[in-house]
Scaffold this motif. Structure first.
Motif, PDB file in Angstrom:
ATOM      1  N   ARG A   1       0.830  -1.201   0.000  1.00 20.45           N
ATOM      2  CA  ARG A   1       0.000   0.000   0.000  1.00 20.45           C
ATOM      3  C   ARG A   1       0.870   1.260   0.000  1.00 20.45           C
ATOM      4  NH1 ARG A   1      -5.236   0.787   0.897  1.00 20.45           N
ATOM      5  NH2 ARG A   1      -5.217  -0.742  -0.773  1.00 20.45           N
ATOM      6  N   GLU A   2       1.957   1.243   0.788  1.00 16.23           N
ATOM      7  CA  GLU A   2       2.869   2.383   0.815  1.00 16.23           C
ATOM      8  C   GLU A   2       3.507   2.599  -0.555  1.00 16.23           C
ATOM      9  OE1 GLU A   2       6.794   4.028   3.174  1.00 16.23           O
ATOM     10  OE2 GLU A   2       5.723   2.307   3.961  1.00 16.23           O
ATOM     11  N   VAL A   3       3.926   1.517  -1.174  1.00 16.49           N
ATOM     12  CA  VAL A   3       4.517   1.611  -2.508  1.00 16.49           C
ATOM     13  C   VAL A   3       3.483   2.123  -3.515  1.00 16.49           C
ATOM     14  CG1 VAL A   3       5.481   0.231  -4.394  1.00 16.49           C
ATOM     15  CG2 VAL A   3       6.296  -0.109  -2.062  1.00 16.49           C
ATOM     16  N   GLU A   4       2.242   1.637  -3.404  1.00 18.46           N
ATOM     17  CA  GLU A   4       1.175   2.110  -4.292  1.00 18.46           C
ATOM     18  C   GLU A   4       0.948   3.609  -4.124  1.00 18.46           C
ATOM     19  OE1 GLU A   4      -3.510   1.168  -5.309  1.00 18.46           O
ATOM     20  OE2 GLU A   4      -2.747   0.666  -3.317  1.00 18.46           O
ATOM     21  N   LEU A   5       0.937   4.081  -2.892  1.00 16.03           N
ATOM     22  CA  LEU A   5       0.740   5.502  -2.639  1.00 16.03           C
ATOM     23  C   LEU A   5       1.883   6.336  -3.212  1.00 16.03           C
ATOM     24  CD1 LEU A   5      -0.674   5.371   0.969  1.00 16.03           C
ATOM     25  CD2 LEU A   5      -1.757   6.511  -0.959  1.00 16.03           C
ATOM     26  N   LYS A   6       3.119   5.895  -2.978  1.00 13.81           N
ATOM     27  CA  LYS A   6       4.267   6.648  -3.504  1.00 13.81           C
ATOM     28  C   LYS A   6       4.245   6.682  -5.028  1.00 13.81           C
ATOM     29  CE  LYS A   6       7.758   6.488   0.082  1.00 13.81           C
ATOM     30  NZ  LYS A   6       9.132   6.146   0.425  1.00 13.81           N
ATOM     31  N   HIS A   7       4.000   5.539  -5.653  1.00 14.44           N
ATOM     32  CA  HIS A   7       3.942   5.511  -7.109  1.00 14.44           C
ATOM     33  C   HIS A   7       2.796   6.379  -7.618  1.00 14.44           C
ATOM     34  CE1 HIS A   7       6.409   1.716  -6.902  1.00 14.44           C
ATOM     35  NE2 HIS A   7       7.042   2.435  -7.795  1.00 14.44           N
ATOM     36  N   GLY A   8       1.654   6.326  -6.947  1.00 15.25           N
ATOM     37  CA  GLY A   8       0.522   7.154  -7.347  1.00 15.25           C
ATOM     38  C   GLY A   8       0.837   8.629  -7.249  1.00 15.25           C
TER      39      GLY A   8
ATOM     40  N   GLY B   1      -4.394   8.417  -7.687  1.00 11.16           N
ATOM     41  CA  GLY B   1      -3.066   7.860  -7.939  1.00 11.16           C
ATOM     42  C   GLY B   1      -3.118   6.675  -8.881  1.00 11.16           C
ATOM     43  N   ARG B   2      -4.127   5.814  -8.702  1.00 12.13           N
ATOM     44  CA  ARG B   2      -4.291   4.660  -9.599  1.00 12.13           C
ATOM     45  C   ARG B   2      -4.584   5.137 -11.019  1.00 12.13           C
ATOM     46  NH1 ARG B   2      -8.063   1.538  -5.159  1.00 12.13           N
ATOM     47  NH2 ARG B   2      -6.351   0.752  -3.886  1.00 12.13           N
TER      48      ARG B   2
ATOM     49  N   LYS C   1     -10.994  11.570   1.703  1.00 12.39           N
ATOM     50  CA  LYS C   1      -9.842  12.213   1.059  1.00 12.39           C
ATOM     51  C   LYS C   1      -8.755  11.180   0.735  1.00 12.39           C
ATOM     52  CE  LYS C   1     -11.185  16.565   1.398  1.00 12.39           C
ATOM     53  NZ  LYS C   1     -11.377  17.458   0.284  1.00 12.39           N
ATOM     54  N   LEU C   2      -8.507  10.249   1.664  1.00 10.62           N
ATOM     55  CA  LEU C   2      -7.491   9.224   1.412  1.00 10.62           C
ATOM     56  C   LEU C   2      -7.918   8.285   0.290  1.00 10.62           C
ATOM     57  CD1 LEU C   2      -6.397   8.398   5.069  1.00 10.62           C
ATOM     58  CD2 LEU C   2      -5.113   9.687   3.347  1.00 10.62           C
ATOM     59  N   ASN C   3      -9.209   7.926   0.256  1.00 11.15           N
ATOM     60  CA  ASN C   3      -9.718   7.107  -0.850  1.00 11.15           C
ATOM     61  C   ASN C   3      -9.585   7.843  -2.171  1.00 11.15           C
ATOM     62  OD1 ASN C   3     -10.418   4.681   0.403  1.00 11.15           O
ATOM     63  ND2 ASN C   3     -12.392   5.461   1.042  1.00 11.15           N
ATOM     64  N   ALA C   4      -9.857   9.144  -2.166  1.00  6.30           N
ATOM     65  CA  ALA C   4      -9.719   9.941  -3.387  1.00  6.30           C
ATOM     66  C   ALA C   4      -8.263   9.970  -3.840  1.00  6.30           C
ATOM     67  CB  ALA C   4     -10.243  11.359  -3.164  1.00  6.30           C
ATOM     68  N   GLU C   5      -7.331  10.102  -2.885  1.00  6.36           N
ATOM     69  CA  GLU C   5      -5.912  10.106  -3.250  1.00  6.36           C
ATOM     70  C   GLU C   5      -5.508   8.782  -3.896  1.00  6.36           C
ATOM     71  OE1 GLU C   5      -1.497  10.850  -1.354  1.00  6.36           O
ATOM     72  OE2 GLU C   5      -3.071  10.073  -0.049  1.00  6.36           O
ATOM     73  N   LEU C   6      -5.947   7.673  -3.311  1.00  5.79           N
ATOM     74  CA  LEU C   6      -5.625   6.367  -3.883  1.00  5.79           C
ATOM     75  C   LEU C   6      -6.233   6.200  -5.276  1.00  5.79           C
ATOM     76  CD1 LEU C   6      -5.822   3.921  -0.881  1.00  5.79           C
ATOM     77  CD2 LEU C   6      -3.966   4.075  -2.523  1.00  5.79           C
ATOM     78  N   ALA C   7      -7.495   6.584  -5.424  1.00  9.08           N
ATOM     79  CA  ALA C   7      -8.161   6.448  -6.726  1.00  9.08           C
ATOM     80  C   ALA C   7      -7.488   7.332  -7.769  1.00  9.08           C
ATOM     81  CB  ALA C   7      -9.642   6.805  -6.599  1.00  9.08           C
TER      82      ALA C   7
ATOM     83  N   ALA D   1       3.892  13.372 -12.456  1.00 14.81           N
ATOM     84  CA  ALA D   1       4.400  13.075 -13.798  1.00 14.81           C
ATOM     85  C   ALA D   1       3.359  13.369 -14.868  1.00 14.81           C
ATOM     86  CB  ALA D   1       4.847  11.617 -13.878  1.00 14.81           C
ATOM     87  N   THR D   2       2.110  13.052 -14.591  1.00 17.77           N
ATOM     88  CA  THR D   2       1.044  13.302 -15.560  1.00 17.77           C
ATOM     89  C   THR D   2       0.896  14.791 -15.820  1.00 17.77           C
ATOM     90  OG1 THR D   2      -0.095  11.293 -14.868  1.00 17.77           O
ATOM     91  CG2 THR D   2      -1.404  12.925 -16.044  1.00 17.77           C
ATOM     92  N   ILE D   3       0.895  15.571 -14.752  1.00 17.37           N
ATOM     93  CA  ILE D   3       0.825  17.025 -14.921  1.00 17.37           C
ATOM     94  C   ILE D   3       2.075  17.526 -15.647  1.00 17.37           C
ATOM     95  CG2 ILE D   3       0.801  19.236 -13.689  1.00 17.37           C
ATOM     96  CD1 ILE D   3      -1.880  17.775 -13.720  1.00 17.37           C
ATOM     97  N   GLY D   4       3.226  17.001 -15.263  1.00 15.65           N
ATOM     98  CA  GLY D   4       4.476  17.410 -15.907  1.00 15.65           C
ATOM     99  C   GLY D   4       4.563  17.019 -17.371  1.00 15.65           C
ATOM    100  N   TYR D   5       3.871  15.981 -17.742  1.00 21.99           N
ATOM    101  CA  TYR D   5       3.860  15.544 -19.143  1.00 21.99           C
ATOM    102  C   TYR D   5       2.936  16.418 -19.981  1.00 21.99           C
ATOM    103  CZ  TYR D   5       4.778  11.884 -22.595  1.00 21.99           C
ATOM    104  OH  TYR D   5       5.215  11.182 -23.685  1.00 21.99           O
TER     105      TYR D   5
END
Length: 190
Positions: free
Chosen positions: A62-69, A177-178, A169-175, A75-79
């Motif tokens: 889950r921690e790795v998923e959050l960091k990658h998200g 990020g995914r 808010k945390l669910n929104a961040e995960l969604a 990255a998406t905004i930067g692209y």
């Protein structure tokens, strides 16, 4: 597929039309109330990575998923941003590379000088070691740094006090990020 599913369900619940709520022995039940388990899918682990019910492994993933998200959201905004706006001036005055000369997309990677990559990696390392180094309350992805790490420099409030608002808010961040992970891969592929 249907008959195999019925056989599988019969083996776990005692009936091909059985209620999954009766299958209480599942190690996945340990994770059904976690943040990120949202309708319509619920807890989804198609590769069975959480099948052993190991909480440490689940929290690490889950921690790795959050960091990658989080990285993928940036990255998406930067692209997308260089399609509409660029910084004025030089990326490297010494090499005479202006921001306007840098192509969009993955082609931009070749224009960044080696010293620029060293700065980027160094900055990411400092942030990783200084800001994102210790979890708060053992919660994956919670480093007590707040939005963009601003709490660590004393600029931000203490966070959401209402548990329902915090969970939303945390669910929104995960969604988000995914979604961003899929978006950036799609942009790279394009």
């Amino acid at each position: 597929m249907a008959i195999i599913g019925m056989f599988f369900q019969d083996g776990l619940t005692g009936s091909a039309w059985g209620d999954w709520a009766l299958y209480t022995d599942s190690p996945l039940r340990a994770f059904e109330d976690q943040t990120g388990v949202q309708p319509p899918v619920g807890f989804w682990d198609p590769l069975g990575l959480s099948a052993d019910g190991n909480v440490f492994d689940f929290n690490r993933r889950r921690e790795v998923e959050l960091k990658h998200g989080r990285v993928c959201m940036f990255a998406t905004i930067g692209y997308i941003l260089p399609e509409y706006w660029r910084f004025p001036g030089y990326l490297s005055k010494y090499l005479d590379i202006k921001f306007a000369d840098v192509p969009n997309g993955l082609a931009a990677l070749s224009k960044v000088p080696a010293f620029g990559w060293l700065q980027i990696v160094g900055f990411a390392g400092i942030i990783e070691v200084q800001v994102y180094n210790e979890q708060v309350s053992g919660e994956p992805g919670n480093y007590g740094a707040g939005f963009l790490g601003l709490r660590s420099v004393g600029i931000m409030n203490t966070g959401f006090q209402d548990p329902e608002v915090r969970k939303k808010k945390l669910n929104a961040e995960l969604a988000n990020g995914r979604l961003a992970m899929m978006a950036i891969i799609g942009m790279f592929f394009q």
